[in-house]
Design an enzyme around this catalytic site. Structure first.
Site, PDB file in Angstrom:
ATOM      1  N   GLU A 129      13.599 -37.676 -12.853  1.00 61.76           N
ATOM      2  CA  GLU A 129      13.540 -38.891 -12.028  1.00 61.76           C
ATOM      3  C   GLU A 129      14.307 -38.712 -10.717  1.00 61.76           C
ATOM      4  O   GLU A 129      13.903 -39.213  -9.672  1.00 61.76           O
ATOM      5  CB  GLU A 129      14.130 -40.069 -12.812  1.00 61.76           C
ATOM      6  CG  GLU A 129      14.069 -41.409 -12.113  1.00 61.76           C
ATOM      7  CD  GLU A 129      12.645 -41.855 -11.825  1.00 61.76           C
ATOM      8  OE1 GLU A 129      11.928 -42.211 -12.764  1.00 61.76           O
ATOM      9  OE2 GLU A 129      12.229 -41.827 -10.640  1.00 61.76           O
ATOM     10  N   LYS A 205       8.625 -33.217  -2.625  1.00 62.21           N
ATOM     11  CA  LYS A 205       8.580 -34.500  -3.334  1.00 62.21           C
ATOM     12  C   LYS A 205       7.156 -35.031  -3.459  1.00 62.21           C
ATOM     13  O   LYS A 205       6.755 -35.499  -4.523  1.00 62.21           O
ATOM     14  CB  LYS A 205       9.458 -35.510  -2.595  1.00 62.21           C
ATOM     15  CG  LYS A 205      10.946 -35.135  -2.641  1.00 62.21           C
ATOM     16  CD  LYS A 205      11.739 -35.931  -1.628  1.00 62.21           C
ATOM     17  CE  LYS A 205      13.221 -35.606  -1.680  1.00 62.21           C
ATOM     18  NZ  LYS A 205      13.947 -36.194  -0.534  1.00 62.21           N
TER      19      LYS A 205
END
Lengths: 439, 439
Positions: A129, A205
């Site tokens: 996460e 990302k």
């Protein structure tokens, strides 16, 4: 109450942030989870390296194997960064069947498939996460909250450094070099800023988000990447006049309408500075903040906003992963959510040349009649249509800017047209081309 | 692949939305989860009631017990709404040890503790992501993503009808009654609008979020509630001049600084229309959209934005709960995350009178000298300080508005001062008092 024992590798910014967050909130977290959390050992580069929060000497070691191989340690948190030792650490832990928590987007981007396969082989798991958008729970949102959605669009402002620089350029009327220097002094940019300003960090990302959303692993080399160096103050100002704000976006867009019928998944995955309507909520995300806009075919438009980096926000995401990993240990469900589920066999990345975009073009042209006609002819011949033209009033100079907004056209066609335009004698410098995203 | 079999009660807006979403995305969801999802039966009020998406006749029954008690049905989705039959349905399902998914905030608000206790007794579970803010995964965010955070502030725009009305009043310059009528015609407001415009729906939702964040169940009667009826177009305009936007907010604020040391948890839980800075991202959330701003002591500021209601957005949340419930069945971890964890024994709600707020006050006063002195004296005597005063230029009327912005003061002190001010002969109508939230 049951207990899980954790070992951490990395005691720098994020590592000491995790230590501090646990110190503050461990009791609360334990009551919420019904599991005791025992952070047993932390491996660091050097005992006395400077860290934002102090860590007691007794917890520290400089030998990561001592942590990973300690039979008492059940969960490994990898926060060293980079793609060399970090990879060794994670592979070693997985081989011992130990679940790993990592914030390492560069490593996942480069070695994700290898690591996920090692996790599967060893009945372990990887929790990440913290690897995308810091404290924003975007991985959980995409994997769990939107599990019933086909994700048609992701637009992410996922690099705080770039967002800070673009915000300051606009607010202060400074140019890129000035603001970069200022950001470096304030600790918002690295001495070697390329990872951030050239878009690589955003690429790491957005590749992870694209992979999760579309169910096939997106190799970084398939992602088109352009950083913010080409954005000048002049472009920020012209964009503003036109009702737009320039942001560095990570973009994942479903291209084929057939995909919605479950046929295949052709997607655009790119990172570039884009003009977005100033009225859009993403245009309001300023300074170091991150935000990810997600559109699902059921949920519609959503947006997730928060701090994308830093010791505390990233620690919050690591704590969330500690909770999931602890629950999975307690209930012996280490593979409840596998780190990556390949669920789209026919997925493919559309090369940027085939992607259709809208454009903002700025040319430096000779200030005389007939120039616009010459340029328009080239666009017309390339079947590219001009949406609007702004020619700011000449300030008695011979070279003036010419701004054009261009309707949707393939990137390859635009590139060819611009290379022809660049060769016109009336065009005096390399054309500036930025894409426009109207959502 | 394993399979879970689901029964649904309710085939109206949300129910048919869930049916449709599964029809579109079931295969994708099954690949992601590794579990087959079989929606076996749907109980409805009437076979031929109008519904946004058609449901095949063969799936329908008008007897909910037939669904709940069918031994093949493993998970029950309750989407009938209300607090009577819905309660029976859920209690019946739980007694059979069947996990329940519900979108019913009114029921959870009124009977949450009873239902959660029934879930615990019967080793079942209740999943209710869809009960707050529709498609926004705010329950998952607070319970899972922010499990390592002490949640110090929640500010939620959680009622789309009110947000639509306030947005249109501001944009169109219309008054409340006009916009309400328009919203009713467009289906954004009910014929009986009280649940929405008087703040009760927001109360249900913010009570659930407050309970989850602070670990003790917040009874609805302890929540201070004020709806949007007192907000006039004039107040929206004056607020605008002052740099503020009026939004109906559900608010959960930690009051005591000692709480951060783990001592106790004294919180404000309220619903009221508030002036918020127009530059704040929450002020940009318009029309029927919802957003929840959450601040945690580790993660800092975050915001979650999306559609808070409607057939599709709510269905997205139900699908997310189906996934969690299906995984919990597959791995036999029905109580992995209990529906509510009581983790704060000393939690308490601070009565609104003791809460300190900032205020916007609008008075209708006689246009003559000395009026401001009289009013200021009353505030001064009550130890309430005035931050600024606007007295719009008189338009040759005898009664003029007087706007005051007031520094932080307890609500009880403000109430007393205003009742004195109201009695002044120079004050010609009931003072308007709205709270100001500066984050």
């Amino acid at each position: 109450m049951e207990q899980v024992t954790i070992g951490m590798i990395g005691g720098g910014t994020v590592g000491s942030g995790v230590y501090n967050a646990l110190k503050l909130n461990r009791a609360l977290m334990e009551r919420r989870l019904g599991i005791k959390i025992n952070l047993l050992k932390i491996a660091v580069k050097a005992f006395d390296e400077p860290r934002p929060y102090p860590i007691p000497r007794g917890l520290l070691t400089t030998n990561w194997r001592e942590v990973v191989e300690d039979p008492r340690v059940q969960i490994i948190i990898e926060l060293v960064g980079g793609t060399t030792i970090a990879r060794d650490i994670i592979l070693t832990a997985l081989k011992l069947g130990k679940p790993v928590i990592t914030a390492n987007k560069a490593l996942l981007s480069a070695y994700g498939e290898e690591l996920f396969s090692a996790a599967a082989t060893n009945n372990a798991n990887i929790y990440y996460e913290a690897s995308v958008a810091g404290g924003i729970p975007i991985i959980k949102a995409i994997r769990e909250a939107f599990v019933g959605n086909r994700i048609t669009h992701i637009y992410g402002i996922v690099n705080g450094t770039c967002n800070y620089i673009l915000t300051k350029m606009k607010e202060e009327g400074s140019d890129f070099a000035q603001v970069l220097e200022q950001a470096q002094k304030q600790g918002y940019a690295e001495a070697e800023p390329s990872l951030d300003v050239d878009g690589w960090d955003s690429m790491h990302k957005i590749g992870i988000l694209a992979s999760l959303a579309h169910g096939f692993w997106v190799s970084p080399e398939k992602i088109f990447v352009e950083g913010i160096r080409p954005v000048s103050l002049m472009d920020i100002r012209f964009a503003e006049q036109l009702g737009y704000t320039i942001k560095l976006l990570g973009i994942v867009k479903q291209i084929d309408s057939t995909a919605s019928k479950g046929k295949s998944s052709r997607i655009q995955v790119s990172v570039y500075p884009a003009l977005i309507p100033s009225s859009h909520v993403l245009a309001r995300i300023n300074d170091i903040f991150n935000a990810v806009f997600v559109r699902g075919n059921i949920v519609g438009e959503t947006l997730f906003f928060g701090r994308g980096a830093g010791k505390d926000a990233t620690a919050s995401a690591v704590l969330s992963d500690i909770a999931d990993a602890a629950l999975d240990l307690k209930y012996e469900t280490k593979s409840r959510l596998r780190p990556f589920v390949s669920h789209e066999k026919n997925g493919e990345i559309v090369p940027i040349g085939e992607v259709k975009s809208q454009y903002y073009i700025r040319l430096a042209v000779v200030d005389k009649p007939g120039v616009l006609a010459k340029i328009s002819t080239i666009f017309g011949d390339s079947k590219i249509s001009i949406a609007s033209v702004i020619q700011p009033e000449s300030r008695e100079t011979e070279i003036v800017p010419l701004i054009m907004m261009i309707h949707s056209a393939p990137n390859s066609a635009m590139e060819k047209a611009l290379s022809k335009i660049e060769k016109l004698p009336v065009v005096k410098s390399k054309p500036v081309m930025l894409r426009v995203e109207n959502f």
